[in-house]
Motif scaffolding. Structure first.
Motif, short mmCIF file in Angstrom:
data_model
loop_
_atom_site.label_atom_id
_atom_site.label_comp_id
_atom_site.label_asym_id
_atom_site.label_seq_id
_atom_site.Cartn_x
_atom_site.Cartn_y
_atom_site.Cartn_z
N ARG A 198 -7.07 -1.20 -0.36
CA ARG A 198 -8.43 -2.00 -0.83
C ARG A 198 -8.39 -3.08 -0.36
N ASP A 230 -2.81 2.97 -4.81
CA ASP A 230 -3.94 2.16 -5.21
C ASP A 230 -4.05 1.03 -6.31
N SER A 261 0.82 -1.40 -0.05
CA SER A 261 -0.07 -0.14 0.03
C SER A 261 0.81 1.21 -0.09
#
Length: 272
Positions: A72, A42, A37
């Motif tokens: 995510r 993303d 991350s």
């Protein structure tokens, strides 16, 4: 050493450009998710497999940790229990579990346009009996921690240095690991073990395991805590609850908690 290996881990993950992480919520895959991350933003996605062998509380932990990291997080269902090669619980049971998992993840990766799937296998895992690793390798899964040479101890040290509050989280393998090889695994048995172990966790006993041997529950807690367990636990209430789940006998293992101790039968066979 930890600083150097963290730099190497970041560099390796950066070279991937994008990655789908097989994310269980354990500290190994959590560290990989955190670094991915940070490095990929993303372009990194963590995916958790949901099945009857996943401890429900561990799914909630995975959600909380992913949210804190800011990555995510997606869920998929796996159906390894429908495969007789898994449900009959052979010594290579994990091979069939990871085959199901990574076949599902590969489909997602192709659908989303991700070239790489990575997992949380560390360098120490390569020295243990882990048939699931073979299934992952056959499907091209990368193991950044192992590739960089990061051990389990170093995973915890690096996670702590990054401020991850779960750096010392006990290992929590799937519920199928509570059954001796050769004992068939069913949905009902998984639920029974899961409820029994959750009961102990709620009483503050962690790490702990409830091993299932037919209709017998064998409780494992750290050996040093056994006297405290006996004196502080309402044993009659505990036995009544376990029996309400379907166990006939409830025992306490005097050798204490041993992660992966059911693999001992494999080692013993090799030594003969």
């Amino acid at each position: 050493m930890g600083v150097e290996k963290l730099a190497a881990l970041r560099a390796l993950i950066g070279e991937l450009e994008q990655a789908l992480i097989a994310y269980s919520g354990g500290i190994d895959s959590t560290l990989v998710a955190k670094v991915a991350s940070d490095v990929l933003g993303d372009r990194a996605v963590a995916v958790t497999a949901v099945s009857p062998s996943l401890f429900p509380a561990d799914l909630e932990d995975a959600r909380i940790q992913a949210a804190a990291i800011g990555i995510r997080h997606e869920l998929i269902e796996t159906h390894e229990l429908e495969n007789p090669n898994y449900a009959t619980n052979p010594v290579n049971r994990c091979y069939f579990c990871k085959s199901e998992l990574h076949d599902r993840l590969r489909g997602l990766a192709q659908e989303w346009g991700y070239d790489y799937i990575v997992d949380g296998v560390n360098a120490d895992d390569l020295q243990d009996y882990r048939p699931g690793i073979a299934a992952a390798k056959e499907r091209g899964v990368r193991s950044p921690l192992a590739e960089v040479g990061i051990s389990k101890l170093e995973v915890r040290e690096i996670a702590k240095s990054l401020g991850l509050p779960w750096w010392n989280k006990p290992a929590q393998p799937c519920l199928s690991s509570r059954f001796p090889y050769g004992e068939a695994i069913t949905l009902e048995k998984l639920q029974r073990v899961g409820h029994a172990e959750y009961y102990l966790r709620q009483q503050g006993w962690e790490p702990c395991r409830v091993r299932s041997h037919g209709d017998t529950a064998r409780i494992e807690i750290p050996q040093a805590q056994i006297p405290e367990f006996i004196h502080q636990t309402d044993l009659e209430k505990l036995v009544h609850y376990f029996q309400s789940l379907g166990f006939t006998y409830v025992t306490l293992d005097l050798e204490g908690f041993r992660s992966g101790n059911l693999n001992g039968v494999i080692a013993a066979g090799r030594d003969r």
